[in-house]
Design a protein around this motif. Sequence first.
Motif, PDB file in Angstrom:
ATOM      1  N   PRO A  87      -3.070   7.843  -0.156  1.00 26.87           N
ATOM      2  CA  PRO A  87      -4.116   7.449   0.808  1.00 26.87           C
ATOM      3  C   PRO A  87      -5.056   6.389   0.250  1.00 26.87           C
ATOM      4  O   PRO A  87      -5.431   5.452   0.955  1.00 26.87           O
ATOM      5  N   PHE A  88      -5.426   6.525  -1.016  1.00 27.79           N
ATOM      6  CA  PHE A  88      -6.301   5.532  -1.650  1.00 27.79           C
ATOM      7  C   PHE A  88      -5.600   4.184  -1.742  1.00 27.79           C
ATOM      8  O   PHE A  88      -6.203   3.134  -1.480  1.00 27.79           O
ATOM      9  N   THR A  89      -4.318   4.205  -2.105  1.00 32.96           N
ATOM     10  CA  THR A  89      -3.543   2.969  -2.197  1.00 32.96           C
ATOM     11  C   THR A  89      -3.459   2.287  -0.845  1.00 32.96           C
ATOM     12  O   THR A  89      -3.610   1.058  -0.736  1.00 32.96           O
ATOM     13  N   ARG A  90      -3.238   3.060   0.197  1.00 34.01           N
ATOM     14  CA  ARG A  90      -3.165   2.499   1.549  1.00 34.01           C
ATOM     15  C   ARG A  90      -4.501   1.876   1.948  1.00 34.01           C
ATOM     16  O   ARG A  90      -4.547   0.843   2.618  1.00 34.01           O
ATOM     17  N   PHE A  91      -5.596   2.491   1.506  1.00 34.55           N
ATOM     18  CA  PHE A  91      -6.922   1.959   1.809  1.00 34.55           C
ATOM     19  C   PHE A  91      -7.173   0.647   1.063  1.00 34.55           C
ATOM     20  O   PHE A  91      -7.771  -0.282   1.608  1.00 34.55           O
ATOM     21  N   ILE A  92      -6.680   0.551  -0.180  1.00 33.20           N
ATOM     22  CA  ILE A  92      -6.948  -0.622  -1.017  1.00 33.20           C
ATOM     23  C   ILE A  92      -6.102  -1.822  -0.593  1.00 33.20           C
ATOM     24  O   ILE A  92      -6.614  -2.934  -0.418  1.00 33.20           O
ATOM     25  N   VAL A  93      -4.781  -1.623  -0.461  1.00 30.89           N
ATOM     26  CA  VAL A  93      -3.885  -2.750  -0.209  1.00 30.89           C
ATOM     27  C   VAL A  93      -3.262  -2.735   1.177  1.00 30.89           C
ATOM     28  O   VAL A  93      -2.485  -3.629   1.507  1.00 30.89           O
ATOM     29  N   GLY A  94      -3.572  -1.717   1.991  1.00 33.91           N
ATOM     30  CA  GLY A  94      -3.073  -1.679   3.352  1.00 33.91           C
ATOM     31  C   GLY A  94      -1.704  -1.054   3.514  1.00 33.91           C
ATOM     32  O   GLY A  94      -1.200  -0.958   4.630  1.00 33.91           O
ATOM     33  N   THR A  95      -1.092  -0.614   2.424  1.00 34.03           N
ATOM     34  CA  THR A  95       0.224   0.019   2.489  1.00 34.03           C
ATOM     35  C   THR A  95       0.403   0.918   1.278  1.00 34.03           C
ATOM     36  O   THR A  95      -0.272   0.746   0.258  1.00 34.03           O
ATOM     37  N   SER A  96       1.295   1.883   1.386  1.00 31.67           N
ATOM     38  CA  SER A  96       1.567   2.787   0.263  1.00 31.67           C
ATOM     39  C   SER A  96       2.957   2.565  -0.313  1.00 31.67           C
ATOM     40  O   SER A  96       3.403   3.344  -1.156  1.00 31.67           O
TER      41      SER A  96
END
Length: 227
Positions: A87-96
């Motif tokens: 979830p944090f990765t998706r928030f930072i770069v827009g994708t996981s």
Amino acid sequence: MPGFLDDLLSNPALTTALWPALVETLLMVGIAGVATVVIGLPLGVVLFVTQPGGMAANRAVSVVLSGIIVNITRSVPYAILMVSLMPFTRFIVGTSIGPLAASVSLTIACVPFFARLVESGLRDVQPGKVDAAHAMGSTRAQTVWKVMLPEAMPSLVASVTTTLVTLIGYSAMAGLIGGGGLGRLAYNYGYQRFQPEVMLVVLVILVLFVQVVQLVGEAVVRRVDHR
């Protein structure tokens, strides 16, 4: 043996997917490696100078950074950390998924590891040189950047080398959950499609990659070591 070579040359995974997978692995290791050094180096310095008896001893900062953030992060297995950070990765770069997303978890996993290595390397600096710098009127910042870090440079370069080798191994694990790279190639073809030749080629490439990083790191250590 000729039949095995024919299988290698005719395997679509090796003829079409190997190069993109290698590029993705290099991208993951490169981005995470640079980010780890940029964040981990000052963190390691702070860990060293704020410890009890350090130049800027601060118990509260030392406990929070060393005892909580660094130790807890290092205690979490990378596979679990990687999944929990989605979830944090998706928030930072827009994708996981993808190498850029994998670089986030790789960086978070390796920063505490590298910071500890930096802290250990700074401990090897002779206290007499630090005392001499203070006697000549150097500030704490000047002592760190002009005395301690240059004196610890061989250890720091060795620490970077060790961290890159660790990142290479972690990058293969990241490929299993959508990070891409050689790990994903080995899993998709070597494991799921029962193509051991793909697994073997990926293994050989990773071993060679590690050997090259290690040899280059050792050469740089010898070059910067003036002791």
